[in-house]
Scaffold this motif. Structure first.
Motif, PDB file in Angstrom:
ATOM      1  N   GLY A 159       0.921  -1.234   0.116  1.00  0.00           N
ATOM      2  CA  GLY A 159       0.088   0.063  -0.153  1.00  0.00           C
ATOM      3  C   GLY A 159       0.962   1.308   0.036  1.00  0.00           C
ATOM      4  N   ASN A 160       1.828   1.263   0.775  1.00  0.00           N
ATOM      5  CA  ASN A 160       2.746   2.330   0.912  1.00  0.00           C
ATOM      6  C   ASN A 160       3.444   2.613  -0.472  1.00  0.00           C
ATOM      7  OD1 ASN A 160       2.201   2.950   3.601  1.00  0.00           O
ATOM      8  ND2 ASN A 160       4.026   1.940   4.386  1.00  0.00           N
ATOM      9  N   LEU A 161       3.903   1.496  -1.034  1.00  0.00           N
ATOM     10  CA  LEU A 161       4.652   1.603  -2.233  1.00  0.00           C
ATOM     11  C   LEU A 161       3.784   2.056  -3.448  1.00  0.00           C
ATOM     12  CD1 LEU A 161       6.959  -1.528  -2.134  1.00  0.00           C
ATOM     13  CD2 LEU A 161       7.750   0.796  -2.212  1.00  0.00           C
ATOM     14  N   ARG A 162       2.388   1.508  -3.344  1.00  0.00           N
ATOM     15  CA  ARG A 162       1.488   2.016  -4.396  1.00  0.00           C
ATOM     16  C   ARG A 162       1.391   3.837  -4.290  1.00  0.00           C
ATOM     17  NH1 ARG A 162      -2.905  -1.027  -2.765  1.00  0.00           N
ATOM     18  NH2 ARG A 162      -1.632  -2.818  -2.781  1.00  0.00           N
ATOM     19  N   ASP A 163       1.287   3.930  -2.848  1.00  0.00           N
ATOM     20  CA  ASP A 163       0.925   5.439  -2.804  1.00  0.00           C
ATOM     21  C   ASP A 163       2.396   6.409  -2.919  1.00  0.00           C
ATOM     22  OD1 ASP A 163      -1.486   4.975  -1.376  1.00  0.00           O
ATOM     23  OD2 ASP A 163      -0.906   5.062   0.522  1.00  0.00           O
ATOM     24  N   LYS A 164       3.503   5.689  -3.071  1.00  0.00           N
ATOM     25  CA  LYS A 164       4.511   6.503  -3.410  1.00  0.00           C
ATOM     26  C   LYS A 164       4.752   6.426  -4.929  1.00  0.00           C
ATOM     27  CE  LYS A 164       7.600   5.463   0.689  1.00  0.00           C
ATOM     28  NZ  LYS A 164       8.933   4.765   0.901  1.00  0.00           N
TER      29      LYS A 164
END
Length: 182
Positions: A159-164
């Motif tokens: 999720g964090n990587l998607r957001d990034k």
């Protein structure tokens, strides 16, 4: 009497059938005639004859007695020899029995020790199996918990990587638009 007459007499005698009762009567008559003949003899000759017969009978009985004594002695020697052999065999059998008894006791003792060792080994095996099962269940539970945690961490990281990535993509698009607009 010639040979031919002798054969004829023998064949006639062989063909004559005499009842056993008559034979006994004739034997009795023969003995009676012998006794009468002896009584008519001179008493001295009769006594000499009886003495001679008694001495012959005595000699024959002594020979028989000697043979019986010899046979008895030989039988006793043979029996003593057999008894000695049997006593020797008895001693050997007793010695073998003693050896076998001690061997049996040793085997029974070893068997008892082995039975106890087998029982102890079985108990140890069952205990090890149970401990192994318990440890496997603990590891399985630990792995499941860790897997759940890792999955949650993975999802969080994703999720964090998607957001990034969205932020990066948005930043790159903004920069590209700005360069294009310039």
């Amino acid at each position: 009497m010639n040979k031919k007459q002798g054969h004829k007499l023998l064949s006639t005698a062989a063909g004559v059938k005499i009842k056993p009762g008559k034979v006994a009567i004739w034997e009795a008559q023969f003995h009676k005639l012998q006794d009468e003949k002896r009584s008519l003899q001179d008493p001295l000759r009769r006594l000499e004859h009886e003495l001679k017969q008694s001495m012959e009978a005595n000699h024959r009985l002594e020979q028989e007695n000697d043979m019986l004594v010899q046979h008895l002695t030989q039988s006793q020697v043979d029996m003593r020899h057999q008894l000695d052999e049997l006593e020797k065999r008895n001693m050997e059998l007793k010695r073998d029995l003693t050896k076998m008894t001690s061997s049996y006791e040793e085997v029974a003792e070893v068997n008892g020790a082995l039975s106890a060792e087998i029982l102890r080994t079985k108990n140890l095996y069952h205990t090890s199996i149970m401990e192994g099962d318990d440890e496997r269940a603990r590891h399985k539970l630990t792995i499941q918990v860790e897997a759940n945690c890792k999955a949650q961490e993975y999802e969080h990281e994703c999720g964090n990587l998607r957001d990034k990535l969205k932020n990066y993509d948005a930043g790159v698009l903004t920069q590209l638009k700005a360069r294009l607009n310039r």
